[in-house]
Design a protein around this motif. Sequence first.
Motif, short mmCIF file in Angstrom:
data_model
loop_
_atom_site.label_atom_id
_atom_site.label_comp_id
_atom_site.label_asym_id
_atom_site.label_seq_id
_atom_site.Cartn_x
_atom_site.Cartn_y
_atom_site.Cartn_z
N GLU A 157 1.76 -1.38 9.19
CA GLU A 157 0.85 -2.17 9.95
C GLU A 157 -0.23 -2.30 9.02
N ALA A 158 -0.76 -1.32 8.45
CA ALA A 158 -1.89 -1.66 7.94
C ALA A 158 -1.76 -2.21 6.33
N ARG A 159 -0.68 -1.77 5.71
CA ARG A 159 -0.58 -2.76 4.57
C ARG A 159 -0.83 -4.23 4.73
N ARG A 160 0.22 -4.77 5.70
CA ARG A 160 0.01 -6.08 6.22
C ARG A 160 -1.30 -6.61 6.45
N PHE A 161 -2.13 -5.76 7.22
CA PHE A 161 -3.47 -6.18 7.58
C PHE A 161 -4.16 -6.39 6.24
N ALA A 162 -4.26 -5.43 5.40
CA ALA A 162 -5.00 -5.28 4.41
C ALA A 162 -4.77 -6.62 3.45
N LYS A 163 -3.56 -6.99 3.26
CA LYS A 163 -3.12 -8.09 2.67
C LYS A 163 -3.56 -9.34 3.13
N LYS A 164 -3.26 -9.59 4.50
CA LYS A 164 -3.66 -10.69 5.38
C LYS A 164 -5.24 -10.75 5.14
N TYR A 165 -5.79 -10.15 5.08
CA TYR A 165 -7.30 -10.23 5.04
C TYR A 165 -8.21 -10.14 3.63
N GLY A 166 -7.16 -10.03 2.86
CA GLY A 166 -7.80 -10.11 1.48
C GLY A 166 -8.58 -8.77 1.26
N LEU A 167 -8.36 -7.63 1.44
CA LEU A 167 -9.21 -6.47 1.34
C LEU A 167 -8.88 -5.85 0.21
N SER A 168 -9.16 -6.53 -0.97
CA SER A 168 -8.83 -6.06 -2.48
C SER A 168 -9.64 -4.88 -2.95
N HIS A 169 -10.67 -4.59 -1.96
CA HIS A 169 -11.74 -3.52 -2.26
C HIS A 169 -11.26 -2.21 -1.78
N ILE A 170 -9.97 -2.12 -1.37
CA ILE A 170 -9.30 -0.94 -1.05
C ILE A 170 -8.30 -0.34 -2.22
N THR A 171 -8.38 0.87 -2.63
CA THR A 171 -7.52 1.45 -3.35
C THR A 171 -6.80 2.72 -2.68
N ALA A 172 -5.50 2.47 -2.49
CA ALA A 172 -4.47 3.86 -2.02
C ALA A 172 -4.20 4.35 -3.23
N ILE A 173 -4.39 5.88 -2.93
CA ILE A 173 -3.46 6.93 -3.84
C ILE A 173 -2.65 7.77 -3.15
N ILE A 174 -1.28 7.52 -3.48
CA ILE A 174 -0.15 8.24 -2.67
C ILE A 174 -0.05 9.54 -3.77
N ASP A 175 -0.17 10.82 -3.19
CA ASP A 175 0.31 12.04 -3.61
C ASP A 175 1.92 12.04 -3.48
N PHE A 176 2.53 11.89 -4.62
CA PHE A 176 4.00 11.64 -4.51
C PHE A 176 4.62 12.90 -5.02
N ASN A 177 4.63 13.87 -4.15
CA ASN A 177 5.36 15.16 -4.75
C ASN A 177 6.61 15.44 -4.20
N GLY A 178 7.23 14.58 -3.34
CA GLY A 178 8.66 14.39 -2.91
C GLY A 178 8.96 15.56 -1.93
N LEU A 179 7.83 16.24 -1.43
CA LEU A 179 8.19 17.29 -0.59
C LEU A 179 7.50 17.02 1.02
N GLN A 180 7.88 17.70 1.79
CA GLN A 180 7.15 17.44 3.10
C GLN A 180 7.73 18.99 3.75
N ILE A 181 7.12 19.20 5.28
CA ILE A 181 7.46 20.47 5.54
C ILE A 181 8.98 20.99 5.86
N THR A 182 9.84 20.20 6.18
CA THR A 182 11.37 20.27 6.29
C THR A 182 12.01 20.43 5.20
N GLY A 183 11.67 19.57 3.93
CA GLY A 183 12.10 19.64 2.80
C GLY A 183 11.97 18.22 1.90
N LYS A 184 13.14 17.80 1.06
CA LYS A 184 12.76 16.67 0.20
C LYS A 184 12.32 15.55 1.17
N VAL A 185 11.49 14.81 0.82
CA VAL A 185 11.02 13.35 1.47
C VAL A 185 12.30 12.55 1.75
#
Length: 626
Positions: A157-185
């Motif tokens: 939902e937030a991704r779509r909102f940011a694009k719709k309203y031209g929020l180019s001054h947002i930078t998202a950084i995703i920590d992509f380690n491939g793991l979560q509590i139960t196991g592999k993402v």
Amino acid sequence: MNTSEKRILFDRLEELSRFAKADILTMTYLAGSGHPGGAISSLDIFLTVFSFANLKSDPRDRIVVSHGHTSAGVYAALGRLGLIPIEDAIAFFRKAGSPFEGHVVTAVPFIDWSTGNLGQGLSAACGLALSSSILKRPSHVYVIMSDGEQQKGQVAEARRFAKKYGLSHITAIIDFNGLQITGKVDEVMPVNVVEDYLTEGWDVLEVDGHNHKEIYEALEKAKEGPNPACIIARTVMGKGIPFMEGKEKYHGTPLKDEEYVEALRLLGVEDRRDFYRQRRSRPFYLELKEVDTCPLIDEGVPFTYTNDDGVDNRTAFGRALLDLGRRNIKRGVPICVFDCDLAQSVKTLDFSKEFPGFFFQGGIQEHNTATVAGALSREGVLTFFADFGVFGLDETFNQHRLNDMNGTNLKLILTHLGLDVGQDGKTHQCIDYVGLARNLLHFKVIIPCDPNQTDRVTRFVARQKGNFIVGMGRSRWPVIEREDGRPFFAPPYEFVYGRMDVIREGKDGAIIAYGATVARAIKVRQMLRRDGIELMVVNMACVKEIDEDVMERLMELPFIATYEDHIVYSGIAPFLSLYLLKKGYRGRLETFGVKNYGLSGEPDEIMRAEGLDEESVVEAIRNVLE
């Protein structure tokens, strides 16, 4: 920053990372809890973002750490960069009274949103970015997230909102380690993260999440791009401590004694546990300075309606809102309104037409909208979010709970409350709003009983600091009149929060009502008056507050009834019952409220089926008094 300066910075960050990993392990070891694996996974991202962002000059950039459980990594990075006292962060991590909580909170410098509920950070970033646009403030917003939380629908939902309203001054950084509590993402719940961001119009860059140079250069590119940007940072959980690397067990498990000693040996860092244990034994309390972000609003002059005008509460709200916009936006004081595809029903349509740049259509995305509106309201912009009760509160309770913890300044307008919704049926009849709102500890709740009180309440909340819920039904309720026929809530009446209004006097008992049931309570009084029974009618618009002066008068009466279009077990009935019990009230108490999910039909039909029509209430009161 030139090439030579960058090289010096990257070398410094590499060295700081080694010490910060030891800090993370020490924090979680001493606390006996925490998330060392994930904190180390995100550490190099934190160090680079905090070094790249403008955190020292005003207006500074904004930071949201959505995966708040990596707090030890946040504190270690801020501390090693000299932005917070590192020894305090290590010693008092997760200790009562300390700002260095288990999940990040805004009491920590440079943290702009308290998090913990995964999936809400990007929405908060959208609200902060909107404030930069509206207030013409050159701030960039950085939001660091986990890969696992990309499974949450609110992120989409937030991704779509940011694009719709031209929020180019947002930078998202995703920590992509491939793991979560139960196991592999990918095994827990696969998500096509890169494709999802690209499909919805974001720029996407991929980097080694432990290479400060790559992260820094990606941040530079993202900041200059025409779209909101997402940096996928490939990381390793527990990076730098071989026995921890790539093992989900360390997501939320501190090291044991022998593991801790071995980890510090591998990092080449001195073991200072005894020093921090001694320091931790002392009390630590931080005095928080409250920042006043409430704008100065011209509330205007209230409109007054008569029954001949045929105005319902929703329309009265919409007209007051439009008047507020005209008085303030044109003089440079922004008022923003959020909607979820219901503008015509919640009466924000006229505002949207006259002030399209201050109206934000979130679509059928209530979770995102609630958080975006909350975050924006915290930045000094008067913010209204209007929605049906079942969507604006029932569906988004968790978002408002986090708003409340973040000290937002949101004005939540809930329409279509109670059985009054009628033919839309039980799925749309919000009959639990008082009970839910009572659990939002800092939200004030006002349920006005007619269009005149609604107008005055709308203007009142606009000028007040803090979170408010203003509720109303769907139907047109009568204008409440004095016994001489004049509107009760006309001049010289002024709304005062917490005050109960004595609408009619009486000596034989009292009916306490609010919202839809006030006009009905007056009819009940009129019908009982024919039997020589004089009941006082009290409007309790502020359903979470006790008016001691009025209650002192009621205590002298032999009979009190509560009357509400709400579940009787969680509305004003138990609240007032407890109060009367503590005060030693010796009279008779009766409670009239909803006990079942409603039928689909005209409001009068449904109220009759629940025994809440005037005739049924009159009969029940007669039986009590006899």
